[in-house]
Design an enzyme around this catalytic site. Structure first.
Site, PDB file in Angstrom:
ATOM      1  N   GLU A  93      24.026  42.067  28.095  1.00  0.00           N
ATOM      2  CA  GLU A  93      24.521  41.025  27.888  1.00  0.00           C
ATOM      3  C   GLU A  93      23.788  39.926  28.462  1.00  0.00           C
ATOM      4  OE1 GLU A  93      28.651  40.798  29.176  1.00  0.00           O
ATOM      5  OE2 GLU A  93      28.448  42.482  30.192  1.00  0.00           O
ATOM      6  N   HIS A  97      37.983  48.748  54.757  1.00  0.00           N
ATOM      7  CA  HIS A  97      37.445  48.989  53.482  1.00  0.00           C
ATOM      8  C   HIS A  97      38.798  49.032  52.582  1.00  0.00           C
ATOM      9  CE1 HIS A  97      33.575  48.649  54.314  1.00  0.00           C
ATOM     10  NE2 HIS A  97      32.958  49.306  53.068  1.00  0.00           N
ATOM     11  N   ARG A 130      38.518  43.245  58.208  1.00  0.00           N
ATOM     12  CA  ARG A 130      37.945  44.129  57.497  1.00  0.00           C
ATOM     13  C   ARG A 130      37.999  45.387  57.724  1.00  0.00           C
ATOM     14  NH1 ARG A 130      32.521  46.508  57.478  1.00  0.00           N
ATOM     15  NH2 ARG A 130      31.689  46.133  54.598  1.00  0.00           N
ATOM     16  N   TYR A 134      38.463  37.491  37.979  1.00  0.00           N
ATOM     17  CA  TYR A 134      38.216  35.781  38.212  1.00  0.00           C
ATOM     18  C   TYR A 134      38.551  35.691  36.535  1.00  0.00           C
ATOM     19  CZ  TYR A 134      33.965  35.800  36.717  1.00  0.00           C
ATOM     20  OH  TYR A 134      32.530  35.907  36.073  1.00  0.00           O
ATOM     21  N   ARG A 173      43.278  39.412  29.001  1.00  0.00           N
ATOM     22  CA  ARG A 173      41.851  40.091  30.133  1.00  0.00           C
ATOM     23  C   ARG A 173      42.003  40.008  31.693  1.00  0.00           C
ATOM     24  NH1 ARG A 173      35.871  37.508  29.179  1.00  0.00           N
ATOM     25  NH2 ARG A 173      36.868  35.946  30.159  1.00  0.00           N
TER      26      ARG A 173
END
Ligand code: PDD
Length: 280
Positions: free
Chosen positions: A176, A101, A99, A33, A52
């Site tokens: 951070e 993986h 679902r 995102y 990015r």
């Protein structure tokens, strides 16, 4: 002025946006995102966020065939909202499927975006931060949807009366904030953690590095322990949402004089000027 969403190229009112329950973003956090601010009708630093975003996509092996369309959707949806000062969020997930993986290469990635008015959090006099162990994975350079350690850290900080968490790794070094970069100023040197996979390559930090040059400050990458960070003359957070925000206290102890430092104010001022001048 309207809060809008875009789901796979279709613009709708934000409250009407629907995404499939089996989206892998929801099941696994399998996506990346960005958060961009718009000021006075202009998306600020979109080219940097886009660079990015593309990098994050590459790093998780997610290569949509319609990347250029997506860029167009972001600009069109923002324009359609007519919100001058907005927070624009967008993500791309690996898509929706039962679902499992592992995924099928044939899966269509899912795009979601929202545009809302920027909610000013009213920070004027700086903020307090609370140190919290950095429990994240070893690829924090990827802007992944997996934010559980970040949200837990922020909540822990809030419970203790601080605005932001200051993440500290197993070596005792500051990495951070939970959603911001953390920098300190020692004499005329801005000290930032080395840009490794342990931290997100922050866009706002990039601006700070450029502003440091303008202000004839030294910008240096090196690790600071929590004690070193706390005893710096000044410290601040850098991030899209809160821009440049002075840190007044770490774990209840004053940083410098316990007020936002003069260099931090200056960096914030120059950053705001750049925004006004559209110099992104
Ligand atoms: N957060 N570090 C982390 C872990 C972040 O999530 C963010 C941004 C930053 C600052 O990066 P930038 O200057 O590019 O915004 C540093 C966004 C705003 C968020 O998750 O809401």
């Amino acid at each position: 002025m309207r809060e809008l969403a875009n789901v796979n190229g279709t613009i709708c009112a934000l409250e009407d946006a629907v995404i499939p329950a089996e989206d892998r973003g929801c099941l696994f956090g399998d996506g990346v995102y960005e958060v961009v601010r718009a000021y006075q009708g202009r998306l600020w630093g979109l080219h940097r966020h886009w660079r990015r975003f593309q990098r994050s996509l590459r790093e998780i092996d997610l290569q949509p065939s319609n990347l250029e369309d997506i860029r167009g959707w972001i600009e069109q949806t923002y324009r359609a909202s007519q919100i001058p000062n907005a927070t624009v969020y967008f993500h791309l997930t690996r898509g929706a499927s039962p679902r499992n993986h592992s995924w099928s290469e044939a899966l269509e990635p899912s795009f979601f975006m929202s545009v809302r008015p920027f909610a000013d959090r009213g920070i004027v006099a700086g903020i307090r931060v609370q140190s919290v162990p950095d429990l994240r994975w070893r690829r924090c350079d990827i802007k992944s949807l997996n934010l559980l350690p970040n949200v837990l850290a922020k909540q822990q900080a809030r419970k203790l009366g601080a605005y932001e968490a200051l993440l500290v790794d197993t070596q005792g070094n500051v990495t951070e904030g939970s959603s911001s970069a953390a920098l300190a100023i020692l004499d005329r040197t801005i000290v930032a953690p080395p840009q490794t996979a342990a931290i997100l390559p922050s866009i706002t930090r990039e601006y700070v590095e450029e502003i440091a040059l303008e202000l004839k400050l030294i910008f240096q990458e090196r690790w600071l322990s929590l004690a070193q960070f706390r005893s710096a003359g000044e410290a601040f957070l850098a991030g899209t949402s809160d821009e440049i925000t002075g840190i007044t206290h770490v774990d209840g102890q004053a940083v410098g004089t316990g007020e936002v430092g003069p260099w931090t104010r200056e960096i914030r001022k120059v950053y705001r000027q750049r925004i006004e001048q559209g110099k992104d």
